[in-house]
Scaffold this active site. Structure first.
Site, short mmCIF file in Angstrom:
data_model
loop_
_atom_site.label_atom_id
_atom_site.label_comp_id
_atom_site.label_asym_id
_atom_site.label_seq_id
_atom_site.Cartn_x
_atom_site.Cartn_y
_atom_site.Cartn_z
N ASN A 93 0.80 -1.22 0.00
CA ASN A 93 0.00 0.00 0.00
C ASN A 93 0.84 1.27 0.00
OD1 ASN A 93 -2.33 1.89 0.93
ND2 ASN A 93 -0.84 1.99 2.60
N SER A 148 -4.24 3.04 -8.33
CA SER A 148 -5.01 4.30 -8.35
C SER A 148 -5.70 4.41 -9.70
CB SER A 148 -4.07 5.50 -8.19
OG SER A 148 -4.75 6.69 -8.48
N TYR A 162 3.64 10.07 -11.19
CA TYR A 162 2.84 9.28 -10.24
C TYR A 162 1.91 8.34 -11.00
CZ TYR A 162 -0.84 8.26 -6.78
OH TYR A 162 -1.76 7.63 -5.98
N ALA A 163 1.20 8.89 -11.99
CA ALA A 163 0.25 8.08 -12.76
C ALA A 163 0.96 6.94 -13.47
CB ALA A 163 -0.48 8.98 -13.76
N LYS A 166 1.48 3.94 -11.34
CA LYS A 166 0.28 3.15 -11.07
C LYS A 166 -0.12 2.32 -12.30
CE LYS A 166 -0.17 4.53 -6.77
NZ LYS A 166 0.08 3.62 -5.64
P1 NDP Z 1 -0.80 8.63 3.22
O1 NDP Z 1 0.22 9.68 2.91
O2 NDP Z 1 -1.86 8.93 4.21
O3 NDP Z 1 -0.08 7.27 3.62
C1 NDP Z 1 1.03 6.83 2.89
C2 NDP Z 1 1.75 5.76 3.68
O4 NDP Z 1 2.88 5.34 2.91
C3 NDP Z 1 2.26 6.28 5.00
O5 NDP Z 1 2.06 5.33 6.00
C4 NDP Z 1 3.74 6.49 4.74
O6 NDP Z 1 4.49 6.27 5.91
C5 NDP Z 1 4.03 5.38 3.73
N1 NDP Z 1 5.26 5.63 2.98
C6 NDP Z 1 5.47 6.58 2.04
N2 NDP Z 1 6.75 6.54 1.62
C7 NDP Z 1 7.36 5.55 2.34
C8 NDP Z 1 8.68 5.03 2.39
N3 NDP Z 1 9.68 5.51 1.63
N4 NDP Z 1 8.94 4.01 3.24
C9 NDP Z 1 7.97 3.52 4.05
N5 NDP Z 1 6.71 3.97 4.05
C10 NDP Z 1 6.41 4.97 3.20
O7 NDP Z 1 -1.45 8.28 1.79
P2 NDP Z 1 -2.60 7.27 1.33
O8 NDP Z 1 -3.10 6.48 2.45
O9 NDP Z 1 -3.53 8.08 0.54
O10 NDP Z 1 -1.77 6.37 0.32
C11 NDP Z 1 -1.77 4.96 0.35
C12 NDP Z 1 -1.78 4.42 -1.07
O11 NDP Z 1 -3.02 4.80 -1.69
C13 NDP Z 1 -0.68 4.99 -1.96
O12 NDP Z 1 -0.12 3.95 -2.73
C14 NDP Z 1 -1.42 5.98 -2.85
O13 NDP Z 1 -0.79 6.15 -4.09
C15 NDP Z 1 -2.76 5.28 -2.98
N6 NDP Z 1 -3.86 6.14 -3.41
C16 NDP Z 1 -4.29 7.21 -2.65
C17 NDP Z 1 -5.33 8.00 -3.09
C18 NDP Z 1 -5.83 9.17 -2.31
O14 NDP Z 1 -6.64 9.96 -2.85
N7 NDP Z 1 -5.43 9.34 -1.06
C19 NDP Z 1 -6.00 7.73 -4.37
C20 NDP Z 1 -5.51 6.59 -5.08
C21 NDP Z 1 -4.48 5.82 -4.60
P3 NDP Z 1 5.61 7.27 6.51
O15 NDP Z 1 5.26 8.65 6.09
O16 NDP Z 1 5.49 7.02 7.98
O17 NDP Z 1 6.88 6.76 5.95
#
Ligand code: NDP
Length: 279
Positions: A93, A148, A162-163, A166
């Protein structure tokens, strides 16, 4: 409901947003879960929410790790298997986007941003799945990737790199699904539309801006036809469905769209043809 009793799930990106909701849901439904992220404070918040729901401490493993590194990935797999004995469910995720400080988009955005977003959204999914593969085969497990609707057929110049990650992830889901089903492992993905999470702030938007954008989009039928942006639990429920072999055993290599209808709308269908033809 205890549908994941006896299962072990590793949910990446569970220190926030969709991953947090998924980790909590799996734990509530009986799984032992590994939660992870780089931000230790937010990771602890996820852990505390799980414990407050009455889940025993022995069912939760919180591992701070940077998924962009091989060491971080090795730690996740090794410590999960060491503590829980096996791995049934991998949820890929974690993901993000990188915006350019000077506001450059499309081909003008520096390629260093392309490298960074590919590394976390795509490369880490490939290598973590490789590292998990033998354990998943042993358990006849499930993989759920979080893609996404940005990866769909429409162009997305505002967040092109980004796109692209995905779109490529969707191909990874299809191809690994065929590869791994021979070994009894199912691979699927979910493609969310707009979900209110921490992603706005993670990509540098000022606090509250992502929510403001979501409010605008949900007020326009041509943007989100159902009139509402998703909450993380809406997507977590789809992930749980795809990880639940009793419910979704015949779904292999699919990307399930959960976007309130956003991706069904074509620009030319949003104008009132009658008023144009009669004016
Ligand atoms: P958040 O920013 O709320 O959560 C993202 C999570 O990814 C965090 O827990 C963050 O943890 C972790 N993360 C990011 N980079 C790293 C890294 N280098 N190492 C470890 N952990 C990492 O975003 P979302 O919940 O929205 O995103 C989750 C997924 O959903 C993503 O893949 C996103 O592309 C996808 N998505 C989201 C949409 C939206 O509208 N929100 C729409 C479509 C898809 P930390 O910062 O603690 O490292």
């Amino acid at each position: 409901m205890n549908r994941f009793a006896g299962k072990v799930a590793l949910v990446t990106g569970s220190s926030n947003g969709i991953g947090r909701a998924t980790g909590i849901l799996f734990a509530q439904e009986g799984a032992k879960v590994t939660i992870t992220g780089r931000n230790t404070k937010r990771l602890e918040e996820t852990r505390q929410t799980i414990l407050k729901a009455g889940i025993p401490e022995s069912h939760v493993l919180a591992i701070p790790a940077d998924l962009a590194t091989e060491e971080g990935q090795d730690k996740l797999i090794n410590e999960t298997v060491k503590k829980f004995g096996h791995l049934n469910i991998l949820v890929n995720n974690a993901g993000t986007a990188f915006s350019d400080a000077e506001g450059r988009i499309g081909l003008d955005q520096p390629v260093s941003d392309f490298d960074k977003v590919m590394r976390i959204n795509l490369r880490s999914v490939v290598t973590l799945t490789q590292k998990a593969k033998d354990h998943l085969i042993k358990a006849k497990g499930e993989v759920v990737n979080v893609s996404s609707i940005a990866g769909g057929q429409q162009a997305m110049t505002g967040a092109m790199y980004y796109a692209m990650t995905k779109s490529a992830l969707d191909q990874f889901t299809r191809s690994t699904a065929i590869d791994l089903i021979d070994h009894g492992v199912r691979v699927n993905s979910v493609s969310p539309g707009v979900v209110v999470t921490g992603i706005g702030e993670a990509i540098g938007m000022p606090e509250g801006s992502f929510e403001k954008m979501a409010e605008f989009l949900e007020s326009r039928k041509e943007c989100i036809p159902c009139g509402k942006a998703a909450q993380p639990i809406d997507i977590a429920n789809v992930i749980a469905f795809l990880a639940d072999r009793k419910l979704s055993s015949y779904i292999i290599g699919q990307s399930m769209v959960a976007d309130g209808g956003s991706s069904l709308i074509m620009g030319m269908n949003t104008v009132d043809m009658n008023s144009i033809l009669t004016s």
